[in-house]
Design a protein around this motif. Sequence first.
Motif: not given
Length: 205
Positions: A114-125
């Motif tokens: 979950d951390w990994h998935d949402m970290a990817r979202c934040s970095e892509n933002f």
Amino acid sequence: MIGFPFIETFFKSILSKSEAIQGRFFFAPKYGHEINSDELGRVLDENKPLITTQKYPLAMCMPPVYVVDSAIDDSWKSFMFRMFFLKPSFYTSDNQVANPNQYTGTSQHSLMFDWHDMARCSENFLRALKMVQKAKGLQGTSFRLTTQKKAIVTPITNIGIDRASGVRLDFEASVFTGCELEDYLSEELLSLNIEVVDTHPQHKI
């Protein structure tokens, strides 16, 4: 003067193009308590995401703090942002058990993922912000990321009644808010005749 409404519109426009977030973004005037109650669905509906029946994954932004430096051009203000990118722990966005164990039915999708998935979202933002900023140039946008400060991503676990997990994203950016004097007439200010009066005269000790 532009400010908070512009930031909300700008971030929501970016996140509406995210395949994961799909426009589920809102400012959190209650500093995140929105996800601690059943009002989250209403909040998302009021903010008109593209898919109103789905709550997660989502992004929310705490009320931004900004600094006014009178020593420099105050047309640009430095904002400090704290955002959260969240999804339900152990469940998919459509409320199904994520990667269920065939024998126990429990999720094999750990919090780390979950951390990994949402970290990817934040970095892509952040990458999307940079891309728009670069494409528009400083003359075409009122927003620019602060390159002198590094963005910070912090894992978050089981918050709110939905036990959401993901990451907190802290970063800084400058926003062109304008420098117009809106609440005063400059002519009236310059015509003030202020007499200096000692309201506390010195007494003999």
